[in-house]
Design an enzyme around this catalytic site. Structure first.
Site, PDB file in Angstrom:
ATOM      1  CG  HIS A  63      -6.930  24.042  -8.676  1.00  0.00           C
ATOM      2  ND1 HIS A  63      -5.784  24.458  -9.307  1.00  0.00           N
ATOM      3  CD2 HIS A  63      -7.370  25.111  -7.975  1.00  0.00           C
ATOM      4  CE1 HIS A  63      -5.554  25.727  -9.000  1.00  0.00           C
ATOM      5  NE2 HIS A  63      -6.499  26.144  -8.188  1.00  0.00           N
ATOM      6  CB  SER A  64      -7.215  24.063  -4.270  1.00  0.00           C
ATOM      7  OG  SER A  64      -8.578  24.436  -4.441  1.00  0.00           O
ATOM      8  CD  GLU A 116      -4.730  12.096   6.114  1.00  0.00           C
ATOM      9  OE1 GLU A 116      -4.278  12.221   7.282  1.00  0.00           O
ATOM     10  OE2 GLU A 116      -4.435  11.158   5.345  1.00  0.00           O
ATOM     11  CB  SER A 143      -4.117  34.923  -4.550  1.00  0.00           C
ATOM     12  OG  SER A 143      -3.970  34.688  -3.181  1.00  0.00           O
TER      13      SER A 143
HETATM   14  C1  TPP Z   1      -5.352  36.334 -12.697  1.00  0.00           C
HETATM   15  C2  TPP Z   1      -6.012  35.147 -12.132  1.00  0.00           C
HETATM   16  N1  TPP Z   1      -7.044  34.579 -12.803  1.00  0.00           N
HETATM   17  C3  TPP Z   1      -7.657  33.488 -12.312  1.00  0.00           C
HETATM   18  C4  TPP Z   1      -7.251  32.942 -11.132  1.00  0.00           C
HETATM   19  C5  TPP Z   1      -7.951  31.719 -10.573  1.00  0.00           C
HETATM   20  N2  TPP Z   1      -7.052  30.577 -10.655  1.00  0.00           N
HETATM   21  C6  TPP Z   1      -6.313  30.183  -9.592  1.00  0.00           C
HETATM   22  S1  TPP Z   1      -5.319  28.914  -9.962  1.00  0.00           S
HETATM   23  C7  TPP Z   1      -5.857  28.844 -11.547  1.00  0.00           C
HETATM   24  C8  TPP Z   1      -5.316  27.814 -12.490  1.00  0.00           C
HETATM   25  C9  TPP Z   1      -3.862  27.922 -12.716  1.00  0.00           C
HETATM   26  O1  TPP Z   1      -3.435  26.870 -13.503  1.00  0.00           O
HETATM   27  P1  TPP Z   1      -1.906  26.609 -13.839  1.00  0.00           P
HETATM   28  O2  TPP Z   1      -1.232  27.910 -14.086  1.00  0.00           O
HETATM   29  O3  TPP Z   1      -1.843  25.587 -14.897  1.00  0.00           O
HETATM   30  O4  TPP Z   1      -1.290  26.052 -12.476  1.00  0.00           O
HETATM   31  P2  TPP Z   1      -1.610  24.674 -11.727  1.00  0.00           P
HETATM   32  O5  TPP Z   1      -2.734  24.952 -10.799  1.00  0.00           O
HETATM   33  O6  TPP Z   1      -1.957  23.658 -12.745  1.00  0.00           O
HETATM   34  O7  TPP Z   1      -0.377  24.340 -10.973  1.00  0.00           O
HETATM   35  C10 TPP Z   1      -6.816  29.822 -11.776  1.00  0.00           C
HETATM   36  C11 TPP Z   1      -7.524  30.022 -13.053  1.00  0.00           C
HETATM   37  C12 TPP Z   1      -6.187  33.566 -10.446  1.00  0.00           C
HETATM   38  N3  TPP Z   1      -5.744  33.100  -9.262  1.00  0.00           N
HETATM   39  N4  TPP Z   1      -5.593  34.655 -10.959  1.00  0.00           N
END
Ligand code: TPP
Ligand code: MG
Lengths: 479, 385
Positions: free
Chosen positions: A371-372, A156, A242
């Site tokens: 996701h965020s 929030e 990140s």
């Molecule tokens: C190397 C890299 N590629 C792409 C991203 C962008 N990104 C951030 S989170 C994410 C998804 C990750 O999914 P998952 O590992 O299943 O974790 P969840 O968010 O489901 O907990 C992506 C593609 C990143 N942070 N780092």
């Protein structure tokens, strides 16, 4: 056209390449199927033994061959080819089969999922689960609720524009808390970003979480990282990166250092289904197996990586089957069953330390939040799907039913805890918001262990510039 | 903030003092563009360029994380999946090293992949394929296997996303032979350069800027035509004046040259507006291409203005500004009337806290002050130290 010429060019080169491969593989087959040298005389009739000898001499010959490059007997065929049913490969015996059978890429039957509490929080009969005390159970439950409330309130706050970013852990509370509960606080944690509950379990305070999200001068990360990129050396919790999955090889490296020091502790690293596709995951798990290090690979398979569903992430039966491919003991658990997770992680920890081995755990769960705060997941998945996981499968509710059935928790305790946590959190947020932003010095220190001269000069220069041109600079820069 | 200011000033030379006093003359434009009829965002410019190139050449395809169903993390691939189907708009697992390598392989075999990185920060996971595979294959195969691939995505600092999401890779990729490195600023740049990149037979690293995606720019009818394409390796002059359309006109500059790329072009133009009010007539060069670098244009401009300020968001050491400065020292040293001013990001990883983040990157005021120093219009910092 440039592209078609490129096509022709590469076609020719590919054909050329194929030809050379063909030649090579022919040579290779020839060498293996009929060793062109006389075998030592057999003293036994066992086909296995003869195969061993065969392999050894093959191997031996290659060494000889490369050492001298001369072998006068190369052109002689053996008098009698021995019967070989087993190939004694350096890492183990491999049976021969005359049947042409490819192993299946997938099986109808998926690897089962370990669960000890059903949706109603009732223990499943004959389940292997650890006994846990009332105190532990209540602490696990209250921390799960605290995490849930913290997520709601920080989310929030982001929507109100008070912090720039946030990501919730909603739906994965059991994974966070129950796995943390099964570990020792000395064990190292290499998190992705959806495991703040582990830090909460280890005593990171709500105020500390708030300071980090507001990036103020009391943030123990000195305002250097985006919200939710927590880290605390005191809690053996490495700072969140990140970049997806870089923590996995780091965890293996840290586990190697524990092995060198002969410590009675292990490393756990968390990652998502998405993270399991990275080169880092594959390198890390293979190294862990070869180095025989005490590390737990904890995959939170929550069905989604931002908008990518798992069937576009991989075609294997999830992540658990990869353990076998790499020679790592593995288990799939119900990620919404806190007791199953607690038991599985306890077992994995014991194995990791006592047997000095990596262990892979795949927890099946669902990311019930977006996701965020940069994402709206209703654009790519149905609300029904989300609601179903929030309802029946909700990990917090399930655990509550269980502790209530044990007589360890009540309605009153529930509302008291909620009120208490909400109050603490709103105070923490207000306090964090009032604290001034990090000082200018925090921009320069820690780039290196000791501040080098050029950065000192830069810092002095910027201070002077700000003093001289105050109107050009924001007022929230404590000098 | 100014990342570095390195050079001690020499004495004031009398010959330059009067320069800034020259008033701006309405310039005769060397070339006429058709008048801007339409505004377009950089996002739409990139999207339309991809769309048109995919329509024109069936070998062109797009691949990356979330480019299909989700239409790209920043919606650059919007609508493409519907139009061209999943075989040409390929969603991938999170494996940068994987899809960069697979893209290179498909280019070996005649396809023209456009690989999207969610941000160029994640291209670090794939840099081996960009440098050791894509950039070197043509050379190593003695010209038999070229790699017509584009690696694109947002580059440089965004807002409030911390060190691992905020970094400029211009200088990194700019140092690699075999690559071409393009850095669009406006919508016209974005369209013209992306089309050029896709049609180019060599690997191109195409560095966009997240903060520019939503910005609108006027685009000429010429630039809207599907045949439109900009030359690779050519910079663009544009000189600021409040009375003239500022982005479309090439005109003589007088007092100082400012080089910039990507988002910093906008800052340089704004700085030029401020400078003009104080009687300093700045010429802004939008680099458009970092490799090849348009040394001829830069040097020609410096030979006219005798002063140079370089602006970039990347780190100062071995930066794009350093390369430009070296080029000018090599080719036009005798024409310089003041030390070159390099403005760059601070020499620290990007901090998250908003106040520190702002201090870590060049601001318009930094450019104005540096330009004035170069024109000896203010007491130099070094002299007050
Ligand atoms: C190397 C890299 N590629 C792409 C991203 C962008 N990104 C951030 S989170 C994410 C998804 C990750 O999914 P998952 O590992 O299943 O974790 P969840 O968010 O489901 O907990 C992506 C593609 C990143 N942070 N780092
Ligand atoms: Mg996931």
């Amino acid at each position: 056209m440039a592209s078609s010429s490129c096509l022709t060019k590469s076609k020719t080169s590919i054909i050329h390449h194929l030809k050379s491969i063909k030649l090579n593989s022919h040579n290779l087959l020839h060498t293996i199927s009929s060793p062109p040298f006389p075998l030592p005389k057999q003293t036994t009739t066992s086909p296995i033994d003869s195969a061993i000898v065969c392999f050894q001499s093959l191997y031996f010959r290659r060494q000889l061959h490369s050492a001298t490059s001369v072998n006068n007997e190369v052109h002689q065929l053996p008098a009698e080819a021995p019967l070989q049913q087993v190939l004694n490969y350096p890492v183990g015996k491999v049976k021969f089969t005359p049947k042409l059978a490819f192993t299946a890429g997938s099986t109808e039957e998926r690897v089962p999922c370990y669960r000890v509490l059903n949706e109603n929080g009732q223990p499943i009969t004959d389940s292997d689960s650890l006994e846990i005390s009332k105190e532990l159970a209540v602490k696990m439950y209250t921390d799960m609720v605290t995490l849930e409330v913290m997520d709601t309130i920080f989310y929030e706050a982001q929507r109100q524009g008070r912090i720039s970013f946030y990501a919730t852990t909603t739906g994965e509370e059991a994974i966070n808390i129950a796995s943390a509960a099964a570990l020792n606080n000395q064990d190292f944690v290499f998190p992705q970003y959806r495991e703040p509950g582990v830090l909460l379990w280890r005593g990171f305070t709500l105020q500390e979480f708030a300071h980090q999200c507001f990036g103020n001068k009391y943030d123990n990360g000195k305002g250097r990282q985006m919200p939710i990129h927590y880290g605390s050396r005191k809690h053996n919790y490495f700072t969140v990166a990140s970049t997806v999955a870089t923590q996995i090889p780091h965890a293996v490296g840290a586990a190697y250092s524990l092995k060198m020091e002969k410590q009675d502790s292990c490393v756990i690293t968390y990652f998502g289904d998405g993270g399991s596709s990275t080169a880092d995951f594959h390198a890390a798990i293979n190294f862990a197996a070869v180095l025989e290090v005490p590390v737990i690979f904890f995959c939170r398979n929550n069905g989604w990586a931002i908008s990518t569903p798992t069937n576009e992430q991989f075609r294997s039966d999830g992540v658990v089957v990869r353990g076998k491919a790499y020679g790592v003991p593995s288990i799939r658990v119900d990620g919404n069953d806190a007791l199953a997770i607690y038991t599985a992680v306890s077992g994995a920890r014991k194995m990791a330390i006592e047997e000095q081995t990596p262990v892979l755990i795949e927890a099946l769960t669902y990311r019930t939040g977006h996701h965020s705060t940069s994402d709206d997941s209703t654009k790519y998945r149905s609300i029904d799907e989300i609601e179903q996981w929030r309802g029946d499968q909700n990990p917090v509710k399930r655990f509550r039913k269980w502790i209530e059935s044990k007589g360890w928790w009540s309605h009153e305790a529930e509302s008291e805890h909620h009120i208490n946590i909400r109050k603490q959190l709103s105070q923490a947020i207000q306090a964090a918001e009032r604290v001034e932003k990090p000082r200018i010095a925090d921009m320069f220190n820690d780039v290196y262990d000791v501040l080098p001269k050029n950065l000192m000069e830069q810092e002095a220069f910027i201070r002077k510039t700000i003093k001289k041109h105050t109107q050009d600079y924001p007022s929230d820069v404590p000098l | 903030m100014r990342g570095i200011i390195s050079q001690k000033l020499g004495g004031l030379s009398s010959q330059v003092v009067g320069n800034y006093m020259l008033r701006l003359r309405p310039a005769a434009s060397a070339r006429h563009y058709s008048s801007a009829t339409k505004e377009m965002t950089v996002r739409d410019a990139l999207n339309s360029a991809l769309d048109e190139e995919m329509a024109a050449d069936p070998n062109v395809f797009v691949m990356g994380e979330e480019v299909g169903e989700y239409q790209g993390a920043y919606k650059i691939t919007k609508g493409l999946l519907d139009k061209y189907g999943p075989e040409r708009v390929v969603d991938t697992p999170i494996t940068e090293a994987g899809f960069a390598g697979i893209g290179v392989g498909s280019a070996y075999h005649g396809l023209r992949p456009v690989i999207e990185f969610m941000t160029f920060n994640f291209s670090m996971q794939a840099i081996d394929h960009i440098i050791n595979s894509a950039a070197k294959s043509n050379y190593m195969s003695a010209g038999q296997i070229n790699v017509p691939i584009v690696f694109r995505g947002p580059n440089g600092p965004a807002a409030g996303v911390g060190a691992q999401h905020s970094q400029c890779y211009g200088a990194w990729y700019g140092s690699v032979p075999g690559l071409k490195v393009l850095v669009p600023y406006s919508s016209e740049d974005a369209r013209g350069l992306l089309k050029a990149a896709i049609r180019d037979p060599d690997p191109v690293v195409f560095l966009e800027n997240e903060l520019l995606y939503g910005e609108s720019f006027p685009v000429s009818a010429e630039a809207l035509d599907s045949s439109f394409c900009l030359p690779i390796g050519k910079a663009k002059f544009s000189q600021c004046s409040s009375s003239v359309d500022r982005s479309q006109i090439e005109r003589e500059g007088k007092d100082i040259t400012i080089t910039a790329f990507s988002k910093m072009v906008g800052y340089a133009l704004k700085a030029a507006e401020i400078l003009e009010k104080e009687g300093i007539n700045a010429e802004v060069i939008n680099l458009r291409s970092i490799r090849p670098l348009d040394r001829a244009t830069i040097n020609a401009s410096v030979r006219k203005t005798n002063r140079l300020v370089t602006v970039e968001e990347g780190f100062p050491q071995h930066g794009v500004g350093a390369e430009i400065c070296a080029s000018v020292v090599e080719d036009s040293f005798g024409y310089l009337d003041a030390p070159v001013e390099r403005i760059a990001g601070a020499d620290v990883p990007t901090p998250y806290a908003a106040n520190l983040e702002r201090m870590a990157f060049p601001q318009i005021e930094d450019i104005v002050r540096a330009a004035k120093r170069a024109c000896y219009r203010s007491v130099p910092m070094a002299a007050t130290a």
